[in-house]
Design an enzyme around this catalytic site. Structure first.
Site, mmCIF file in Angstrom:
data_model
loop_
_atom_site.group_PDB
_atom_site.id
_atom_site.type_symbol
_atom_site.label_atom_id
_atom_site.label_comp_id
_atom_site.label_asym_id
_atom_site.label_seq_id
_atom_site.Cartn_x
_atom_site.Cartn_y
_atom_site.Cartn_z
ATOM 1 N N THR A 257 0.827 -1.211 0.000
ATOM 2 C CA THR A 257 0.000 0.000 0.000
ATOM 3 C C THR A 257 0.860 1.259 0.000
ATOM 4 O O THR A 257 0.385 2.339 -0.299
ATOM 5 C CB THR A 257 -0.957 0.038 1.214
ATOM 6 O OG1 THR A 257 -0.182 0.093 2.417
ATOM 7 C CG2 THR A 257 -1.862 -1.163 1.242
ATOM 8 N N GLY A 345 5.085 -2.353 7.841
ATOM 9 C CA GLY A 345 5.098 -1.435 6.699
ATOM 10 C C GLY A 345 4.873 -0.008 7.161
ATOM 11 O O GLY A 345 5.494 0.929 6.664
ATOM 12 N N GLU A 797 -18.417 18.204 -19.943
ATOM 13 C CA GLU A 797 -19.224 19.009 -20.864
ATOM 14 C C GLU A 797 -18.363 19.599 -21.974
ATOM 15 O O GLU A 797 -18.758 19.599 -23.131
ATOM 16 C CB GLU A 797 -19.917 20.138 -20.085
ATOM 17 C CG GLU A 797 -20.797 21.006 -20.974
ATOM 18 C CD GLU A 797 -21.640 21.999 -20.201
ATOM 19 O OE1 GLU A 797 -21.808 21.828 -18.979
ATOM 20 O OE2 GLU A 797 -22.116 22.964 -20.819
ATOM 21 N N ARG A 875 -23.954 33.384 -14.782
ATOM 22 C CA ARG A 875 -24.913 32.694 -13.916
ATOM 23 C C ARG A 875 -24.721 33.106 -12.454
ATOM 24 O O ARG A 875 -25.682 33.199 -11.693
ATOM 25 C CB ARG A 875 -24.836 31.182 -14.091
ATOM 26 C CG ARG A 875 -25.986 30.459 -13.416
ATOM 27 C CD ARG A 875 -26.063 28.997 -13.796
ATOM 28 N NE ARG A 875 -26.873 28.735 -14.965
ATOM 29 C CZ ARG A 875 -28.200 28.529 -14.945
ATOM 30 N NH1 ARG A 875 -28.857 28.580 -13.807
ATOM 31 N NH2 ARG A 875 -28.854 28.282 -16.052
ATOM 32 N N GLU A 1256 -29.136 20.354 -10.826
ATOM 33 C CA GLU A 1256 -28.258 21.306 -10.157
ATOM 34 C C GLU A 1256 -28.869 22.022 -8.945
ATOM 35 O O GLU A 1256 -28.172 22.291 -7.969
ATOM 36 C CB GLU A 1256 -27.802 22.378 -11.164
ATOM 37 C CG GLU A 1256 -26.953 21.824 -12.281
ATOM 38 C CD GLU A 1256 -26.797 22.835 -13.404
ATOM 39 O OE1 GLU A 1256 -25.719 23.405 -13.530
ATOM 40 O OE2 GLU A 1256 -27.778 23.051 -14.144
HETATM 41 C C1 LIG Z 1 -5.413 4.577 0.619
HETATM 42 C C2 LIG Z 1 -4.360 4.562 1.683
HETATM 43 C C3 LIG Z 1 -4.680 5.009 2.938
HETATM 44 C C4 LIG Z 1 -3.708 5.039 3.935
HETATM 45 N N1 LIG Z 1 -4.069 5.500 5.153
HETATM 46 C C5 LIG Z 1 -3.150 5.580 6.139
HETATM 47 C C6 LIG Z 1 -3.511 6.086 7.410
HETATM 48 O O1 LIG Z 1 -4.663 6.429 7.663
HETATM 49 N N2 LIG Z 1 -2.548 6.199 8.324
HETATM 50 C C7 LIG Z 1 -1.265 5.825 8.087
HETATM 51 O O2 LIG Z 1 -0.444 5.937 8.974
HETATM 52 N N3 LIG Z 1 -0.898 5.307 6.903
HETATM 53 C C8 LIG Z 1 -1.805 5.185 5.919
HETATM 54 N N4 LIG Z 1 -1.443 4.683 4.697
HETATM 55 C C9 LIG Z 1 -0.062 4.250 4.471
HETATM 56 C C10 LIG Z 1 0.145 2.705 4.456
HETATM 57 O O3 LIG Z 1 -1.018 2.026 4.241
HETATM 58 C C11 LIG Z 1 0.708 2.194 5.727
HETATM 59 O O4 LIG Z 1 1.914 2.802 5.978
HETATM 60 C C12 LIG Z 1 0.837 0.663 5.762
HETATM 61 O O5 LIG Z 1 0.939 0.254 7.082
HETATM 62 C C13 LIG Z 1 1.991 0.131 4.965
HETATM 63 O O6 LIG Z 1 2.007 -1.281 5.056
HETATM 64 P P1 LIG Z 1 2.246 -2.231 3.792
HETATM 65 O O7 LIG Z 1 2.373 -3.619 4.301
HETATM 66 O O8 LIG Z 1 1.253 -2.042 2.773
HETATM 67 O O9 LIG Z 1 3.634 -1.666 3.308
HETATM 68 P P2 LIG Z 1 4.431 -1.958 1.989
HETATM 69 O O10 LIG Z 1 4.023 -1.013 0.934
HETATM 70 O O11 LIG Z 1 4.387 -3.389 1.659
HETATM 71 O O12 LIG Z 1 5.876 -1.562 2.512
HETATM 72 C C14 LIG Z 1 6.112 -0.278 2.997
HETATM 73 C C15 LIG Z 1 7.584 -0.042 3.348
HETATM 74 O O13 LIG Z 1 7.953 -0.742 4.520
HETATM 75 C C16 LIG Z 1 9.097 -1.546 4.304
HETATM 76 N N5 LIG Z 1 8.928 -2.767 5.089
HETATM 77 C C17 LIG Z 1 7.776 -3.457 5.233
HETATM 78 N N6 LIG Z 1 7.972 -4.497 6.080
HETATM 79 C C18 LIG Z 1 9.260 -4.447 6.443
HETATM 80 C C19 LIG Z 1 10.058 -5.230 7.288
HETATM 81 N N7 LIG Z 1 9.557 -6.286 7.925
HETATM 82 N N8 LIG Z 1 11.330 -4.886 7.453
HETATM 83 C C20 LIG Z 1 11.862 -3.828 6.813
HETATM 84 N N9 LIG Z 1 11.161 -3.043 5.997
HETATM 85 C C21 LIG Z 1 9.888 -3.348 5.816
HETATM 86 C C22 LIG Z 1 9.080 -1.777 2.810
HETATM 87 O O14 LIG Z 1 10.362 -2.073 2.326
HETATM 88 C C23 LIG Z 1 8.541 -0.487 2.284
HETATM 89 O O15 LIG Z 1 9.532 0.461 2.142
HETATM 90 C C24 LIG Z 1 -2.395 4.606 3.671
HETATM 91 C C25 LIG Z 1 -2.080 4.132 2.398
HETATM 92 C C26 LIG Z 1 -3.045 4.106 1.410
HETATM 93 C C27 LIG Z 1 -2.683 3.600 0.056
#
Ligand SMILES: Cc1cc2nc3c(=O)[nH]c(=O)nc-3n(C[C@H](O)[C@H](O)[C@H](O)COP(=O)(O)OP(=O)(O)OC[C@H]3O[C@@H](n4cnc5c(N)ncnc54)[C@H](O)[C@@H]3O)c2cc1C
Ligand code: FES
Ligand code: FES
Length: 1324
Positions: A257, A345, A797, A875, A1256
């Site tokens: 993500t 992450g 439009e 308008r 509208e």
């Molecule tokens: C629509 C959307 C909404 C979001 N909302 C929020 C929110 O409300 N609050 C918020 O804080 N964040 C938010 N985020 C950010 C994100 O979702 C979080 O940071 C999420 O926890 C990342 O986890 P992931 O597993 O998807 O990470 P990934 O994308 O898989 O990895 C993220 C990073 O962490 C590193 N990493 C992951 N695991 C390890 C590990 N074990 N050791 C070393 N490095 C590691 C990866 O190398 C990479 O650089 C949002 C993102 C999106 C897309």
């Protein structure tokens, strides 16, 4: 090439199987086994579904996890728990390679119109919860996944399930009502007999073969090679650590993500991806003596489950930290993200606005870091984050786990998140605070105050905390804390993200909340600390949403109306079922042509510049590139535009906005075209841009003409006034955010220069003309076809031609089909939006509140071309008095020429901005007289026979009826009393109420557009095909048109069909706009149907007992034409600015809304408590559709006036380019109580079957929420002794609300002096 080789070798050395190619990826889609031999690590599940499998039900709305249109369900058998897991995810972020041994269920997999609809699909359709339908499959799948896990959910579960889904059309209410039928709170509102029953035992089973494969899975690493990326999925921790050792730059991906967004939008390339999903240690949860250890790959959803269980089973004093984490998780993204995103992450991304890191830091969590040589434990404190998105981890290390401790008996922890929108939004400031007291005392032993959003990393306010240690928890400590924090948590005035005063104030306000919360807890423990007075209690409450409830009131059809006559009945949108099953075909769902190519635009990065050179050499080397297009490639005319031809198809030497289209690349695939477009190098000679309205005023940068409407004697009016006051207001722009972005598919026909275009546009004829001009062919060679749009709202439009002309030129050049669907960020950057407006006024009024004179000037930010701006500012002028009689009035309208992408039509078309300023002076008048604004509004309301500033007499006026009904239905008087009491009893939360009327003129203000055509064919089997000039964008136009034809022809609607809108059936059409499409096209269709009926009359007379089919056949055999054209032009309209005479509008639509809100004065958040709308739609053609329009428009207005903010840099770069940073209203933003009533017995004889336009007019009623907020702010200001009028710009964002609630905390964080710094964003 080198890189691929390197990863291949690495695979061999570490035991990860790579062979010469990749492993087989095995997964199931809708029960069907897929064995993918060439899984591309860069491909998402969404692309695979849509492009490879042709499953186009799953939609692309944003590609960044922010809209939910791509929601699908994954099912996985978890061997170690022997559990089958079902969960909703965003297919746009799911890497294809992460799906090994996973079952994917898409909207097509659960039901179809042809087979049988799933109850989840049927109910959203029947409840009118699908308008344009582009969001519908995603919402269906979120609900489906919820039911797979919990067949009897509560409403609250459902609301949580929808946190990650957006809808721009419906206003959400009907979706919730429809799905309420699945919940334990189901009411009798819907008759269960209307729906197919829901039987959870009948669901599609998990594929047995996949179950066997999962159970029998032997330890087995995976490797997938792509063009630029290798995906390695090790099977053991050792292997993982070895790989990381060898490839320190490899990215660890769990949920993708964060990485997915970096790759897509920040152009990052990660040659090696390490996916640790198979490694048990990384997903393990271990309960220890003093806390819980979560493996770094634990998903946030799983973590929440474990913490909730712990909170239920442990003594409360141990779970303070857990509760704080849970509070942050409640508002962390949406379910689809939490289901895949890992805790590791979030930590390792090291974002300064991470929501979890502040809690982990305040709670003193410990992290275990490992590499192949061993592990070490580190405390998560300010030493861990070493810079912006950097941590103390060495490149070879990985994060293994996090230990979250139990809290101590004397420890209290709270967490706070402040974001523009509550649901699924990133933080402005996020905070966690933990205090530990010396046992038995209120003396601080340990204090940790952790903040996100205040520095490049999550930070601890260490100085402040240290100063408070050893101090008793009381007023003195609070004073000291605030003074110290105001100093310690300072921000540079130019800091990215802006909102400097607000962010600084928040740190103090949140600490104050914590202070009060802890005081309360200490008292509960029996300690003698100051009491939290009852008026401050609401400041300690944690926001939990209340389940909304709603009422819709409309007039039933007259008794005795023929059953086959569907006019006036609430029939369902005719495509709703198909939309719910994913079978409805949108432009990008048209199957790929065999030799089709993809186009990507090359756009300007400068707001105003001369192009010195364009270097495509780098881009030419990109794989898949077929050709480039620049201005010289246009065979016909390079001029373009709307009413004035002041634009180019492709820039000709000069660019006048960021996002100006310079050229295009055509390549074999979308990814290849986009990469090549980014590789084009352009050299500019920059010129001074004009970005804001204020800059345009200063430099007199205006388009001509400057319009004036004037009536009465202004000078005399002001002379007779008891009071005169002046004021001003800025109203921010708005992004259309149709869920389906702009898309065009152009197919050359191979002869005579013929070209067929499939376009998502409201204006097929305009598209046809501009394409013909660009190709240098007559219009009769170009056919534009529009089946349906995934939303338009005015954004399609005129600006759709920006893309369609370029795509057509490419297709013409290459003689091959070319397609382009803009990415969300491109669409937002390029296509413009609602005009920002600045209004300045001088108003004269009597002691009674009656307004006697008004001088108002509007400035609209038109951008770099005229487009429709003149009509839009006109308008605004036509609506400058909203619904009030002002005898002496002058309004002037300026069109600011700036270097922003040209702003354009947007539902309301300048009217809302015009009326918004009117309500500002109306509120000022009331406030300066100390009267209620409602009293002053009612006093000035138009009455029958009054005439407008443009001299149109208001004959059939229903304003007073709407007003009175709204006042009584909303219980305004009782509410006002209750609000005043509430406000006396609460210092830090305040309530407000406002009743606002609207009067909206119906007709295009350009006279010639008020015409429409229709073509009706009757086939010999009696079936009828309608074609008319209007396009379907979700508003239900086609449904209403079928209703009209059904009544006129006297046949059931089932015999009538509308296939599409096309320029070769009905020519020279006006855009579907100005709310007038039902009126115009309905009348044209009626005309055509009447012609046909007349032709059938002799056959009816001959065979009175015959059927429709008999008459049709008889006519055919008698050689009577069964095809007819219809035409309509609105009579008696036409206005002349020079003489201020003539009828500007055919008629007016009226409505009134009353809204009540509650604001949190400390954070600026607000809750929409209730809204009551009374709307005059004449005799509704279809009350369900009309209520859908009222609610949808209201919610869009709610976004405009309270939430949506476009941020531009001082250099004119749009900084908010997706749902991550630009927030439209979500499910949680609907008023807790919503009542919509369509005025009864109000036929309008100026439109088809006495109906009225509705698209509208209701939008402006959302300003009642804005003015209710202003009312609440006034109550807060009164606490600080400030009374009288004050300026509040739109939107009433949390920042503006907080800053306006002036108090002891805001005083500690003064604004930096304007002109002494360069702000991050400017008010355009
Ligand atoms: C629509 C959307 C909404 C979001 N909302 C929020 C929110 O409300 N609050 C918020 O804080 N964040 C938010 N985020 C950010 C994100 O979702 C979080 O940071 C999420 O926890 C990342 O986890 P992931 O597993 O998807 O990470 P990934 O994308 O898989 O990895 C993220 C990073 O962490 C590193 N990493 C992951 N695991 C390890 C590990 N074990 N050791 C070393 N490095 C590691 C990866 O190398 C990479 O650089 C949002 C993102 C999106 C897309
Ligand atoms: S397209 Fe996936 S969330 Fe928007
Ligand atoms: S119906 Fe939801 S976006 Fe159109």
């Amino acid at each position: 090439m080198e890189r691929a080789q390197e990863t291949g070798n690495m695979g061999d050395r570490t035991g990860t199987k790579t062979r010469s190619g990749s492993d087989e990826l095995i997964f199931f889609v809708n029960g069907k086994k897929i064995v993918e031999k060439n899984a591309d690590p860069e491909m998402t599940l969404l692309t695979y579904l849509r492009r490879k499998l042709g499953l186009t039900g799953t939609k692309l709305g944003c590609a960044e996890g922010g809209c939910g249109a791509c929601t699908v369900m994954l099912s996985r058998y978890q061997t170690h728990t022997k559990q089958l897991l079902h969960y909703a995810i965003n297919a746009c972020l799911a890497p294809l390679c992460s799906l090994h041994l996973v079952a994917v269920t898409t909207v097509e997999g659960i039901g179809s119109v042809a087979r049988k609809l799933h109850p989840v699909q049927e109910r959203i359709a029947k409840a009118h919860g699908s308008q344009c339908g582009f969001c519908t499959p995603g919402i269906v799948m979120s609900m489906y996944a919820l039911l797979r896990n919990n067949p009897t959910p509560k409403m609250a579960d459902m609301e949580e399930a929808f946190q990650g889904n957006l809808c721009r059309c419906t206003g959400y209410r009907p979706i919730l009502e429809g799905y309420k039928t699945f919940t334990v709170e189901a009411t009798s509102l819907f008759n269960p007999a209307e729906f197919a029953p829901f039987d959870p035992t009948q669901e599609v089973i998990f594929p047995p073969e996949l179950m066997t494969l999962s159970k029998d899975r032997k330890p087995h690493s995976l490797c997938f090679h792509g063009e630029r990326m290798t995906w390695l999925q090790p099977d053991s921790l050792d292997e993982f650590l070895n790989l990381k050792w060898k490839h320190p730059d490899a990215r660890v991906v769990v949920g993708n993500t964060e990485v997915g967004v970096e790759v897509k939008f920040k152009n990052m390339v990660y040659p090696v991806i390490l996916a640790p999903t198979f490694i048990p240690e990384l997903s393990a949860v271990t309960h220890t003596e003093n806390g819980i250890v979560f493996g770094a790959a634990c998903t946030l959803s799983h973590m929440a489950v474990v913490l909730r269980q712990a909170v239920e089973s442990l003594p409360p004093h141990k779970t303070e930290v857990f509760l704080a984490v849970l509070e942050q998780l409640r508002w962390f993204a949406g379910v689809q993200i939490r289901n895949v995103a890992a805790v590791g992450g979030n930590i390792m991304t090291a974002s300064p606005i991470s929501d979890l890191n502040p809690v982990f830091m305040a709670a003193g969590c410990k992290l275990t870091l490992v590499d192949k040589d061993g592990s070490r434990e580190v405390q998560m404190d300010d030493g861990f984050f070493t810079g912006y998105r950097r941590t103390a981890l060495r490149p070879q290390q990985i994060l293994l786990s996090i230990h979250i401790p139990y809290s101590k008996k004397t420890q209290f922890v709270s967490a706070y998140k402040q974001s523009p929108r509550r649901e699924d939004d990133i933080s402005i400031v996020t905070a966690a605070m933990s205090v530990t007291f010396t046992p038995g005392t209120d003396v601080v032993e340990n204090l940790r105050l952790s903040f996100g959003g205040m520095a490049p990393t999550t930070v601890l306010a260490k100085k402040t905390a240290n100063r408070l240690i050893g101090r008793p928890w009381g007023e003195e400590l609070l004073e000291e804390a605030c003074n110290s924090m105001a100093e310690e948590m300072s921000l540079d005035p130019s800091v990215p993200g802006g909102m400097v005063t607000y962010r600084r104030t928040l740190t103090l306000s949140l600490f104050y909340k914590f202070y009060l919360t802890v005081l309360q807890k200490l008292r509960l423990q029996g300690l003698k600390v100051a009491e939290v007075t009852s008026d401050c209690l609401s400041a300690t409450e944690v926001y939990h949403p209340e389940t909304p409830s709603s009422v819709q009131i409309y007039q039933a059809v007259a008794k005795g109306q023929n059953q086959d006559d569907v006019v006036g009945r609430p029939i369902m949108h005719l495509s709703a079922m198909k939309q719910a099953t994913g079978e409805a075909v949108y432009c990008d769902d048209v199957p790929l042509y065999k030799n089709e190519l993809y186009l990507s635009l090359i756009t300007s990065s400068k707001a105003h510049a001369r192009i010195l050179s364009i270097d495509t050499s780098g881009a030419e080397r990109c794989p898949g590139v077929v050709c480039f297009l620049f201005a010289d490639d246009i065979p016909g005319s390079n001029t373009a535009g709307s009413l004035k031809f002041d634009e180019t198809v492709l820039a000709d030497g000069e660019v006048t906005c960021v996002g100006h289209i310079i050229g295009a690349v055509v390549a074999k695939t979308q990814l290849q075209a986009q990469r090549a477009a980014k590789a084009v190098r352009i050299e500019y000679e920059e010129r001074q841009p004009v970005i804001t309205i204020q800059e345009a005023i200063a430099t007199q940068s205006f388009y001509q003409p400057i319009r004036t409407i004037q009536k009465g004697d202004l000078e005399l009016g002001f002379k007779h006034a008891d009071h005169i006051l002046e004021g001003e207001m800025h109203i921010g722009g708005q992004e259309h955010f149709y869920l389906e972005t702009n898309v065009t598919l152009a197919v050359p026909r191979g002869e005579d220069g013929e070209m067929e275009l499939f376009v998502s546009t409201q204006a097929p004829t305009h598209t046809q003309s501009l394409v013909a001009m660009a190709l240098g062919v007559p219009a009769n060679r170009v056919v534009v076809r529009v089946k349906r749009m995934g939303g338009g709202f005015g954004g399609k439009e005129s600006r759709t031609t920006l893309l369609s002309t370029v795509v057509a030129v490419a297709a013409n050049k290459l003689k091959r089909p070319v397609r382009c669907m803009l990415d969300r960020d491109e669409d937002m950057l390029i296509t413009g939006g609602r005009h920002p407006f600045y209004g300045k006024y001088k108003v004269g009024f009597l002691n009674s509140g009656r307004v006697v004179a008004l001088d108002v000037t509007y400035y609209g930010n038109a951008g770099n071309s005229m487009d429709l701006s003149q009509a839009i500012v006109e308008r605004a002028l036509f609506h400058m008095e909203n619904s009030y009689r002002v005898p002496n009035i002058r309004g002037r309208g300026f069109l600011c020429r700036t270097n922003l992408p040209s702003n354009t039509a947007f539902r309301g078309f300048g009217g809302p901005q015009g009326m918004m300023v009117a309500e500002s002076w109306m509120t000022d008048v009331a406030q300066s007289l100390g009267k209620s604004p409602e009293e002053v509004r009612r006093l000035n309301l138009y009455m029958k026979g009054d005439s407008t500033p443009f001299n149109q007499v208001l004959d059939q006026i229903t304003l007073d009826r709407c007003w009175d009904e709204c006042m009584s239905r909303s219980g305004y008087q009782q509410r006002r009393i209750a609000i005043d009491l509430y406000n006396r009893q609460n210092r830090w939360t305040k309530r407000g109420i406002a009743v606002v009327p609207t009067k909206f003129g119906i007709s295009f203000t350009a006279l010639f557009l008020n015409q429409a055509g229709a073509l009706v064919h009757i086939y010999t089997d009696g079936s009828v095909l309608l074609t008319h000039g209007g396009t379907e964008m979700g508003q239900g136009l086609h449904t209403k048109m079928v209703q009209v034809a059904s009544r006129v022809l006297g046949i059931p609607s089932s015999k009538i069909h509308i296939s599409e809108t096309s320029t070769n059936t009905v020519p020279n059409t006006s855009a579907t706009a100005a709310s007038a499409s039902s009126d115009l096209n309905g009348a044209a269709l009626k005309n055509a149907c009447e012609i046909l009926l007349k032709r059938l009359e002799p056959f009816k007379a001959k065979n009175p007992n015959g059927t429709w089919e008999d008459w049709v056949k008889a006519a055919y055999f008698d050689r009577v034409s069964l095809s007819a054209n219809g035409f309509y032009k609105t009579p008696n309209i036409g206005y002349d600015f020079e003489t201020n005479s003539g009828r500007a509008f055919s008629y007016f639509s009226y409505g009134v809304a009353c809204s009540e809100v509650e604001i949190d004065c400390l954070t600026g958040s607000h809750k929409n408590l209730s809204t009551t709308i009374v709307m005059d739609v004449g005799n509704s053609l279809n009350p369900a559709i009309d209520i859908g329009q009222v609610e949808g428009a209201f919610m869009q207005g709610l976004g405009l006036f309270t939430l949506e903010e476009l941020h531009y840099s001082p250099q004119g770069v749009l900084l908010t380019r997706g749902p991550g940073s630009y927030k439209i209203p979500a499910f949680g933003d609907i008023p807790t109580q919503l009542t919509v009533s369509l005025l009864r017995d109000a036929p309008n004889y100026k439109a088809i079957f006495a109906s009225k336009a509705v698209g509208e007019p209701p939008l402006f009623l959302a300003s009642s929420v804005f003015y209710a907020i202003k009312d609440a702010i006034s109550a807060a200001r009164a606490e600080s002794g400030i009374t009288g009028p004050f300026r509040l710009d739109s939107p009433a964002s949390a920042e503006r609300i907080r800053n306006a609630c002036s108090d002891r905390f805001t005083k500690l964080c003064p604004l930096a002096e304007a002109g002494t710094f360069i702000p991050w964003s400017v008010q355009v």
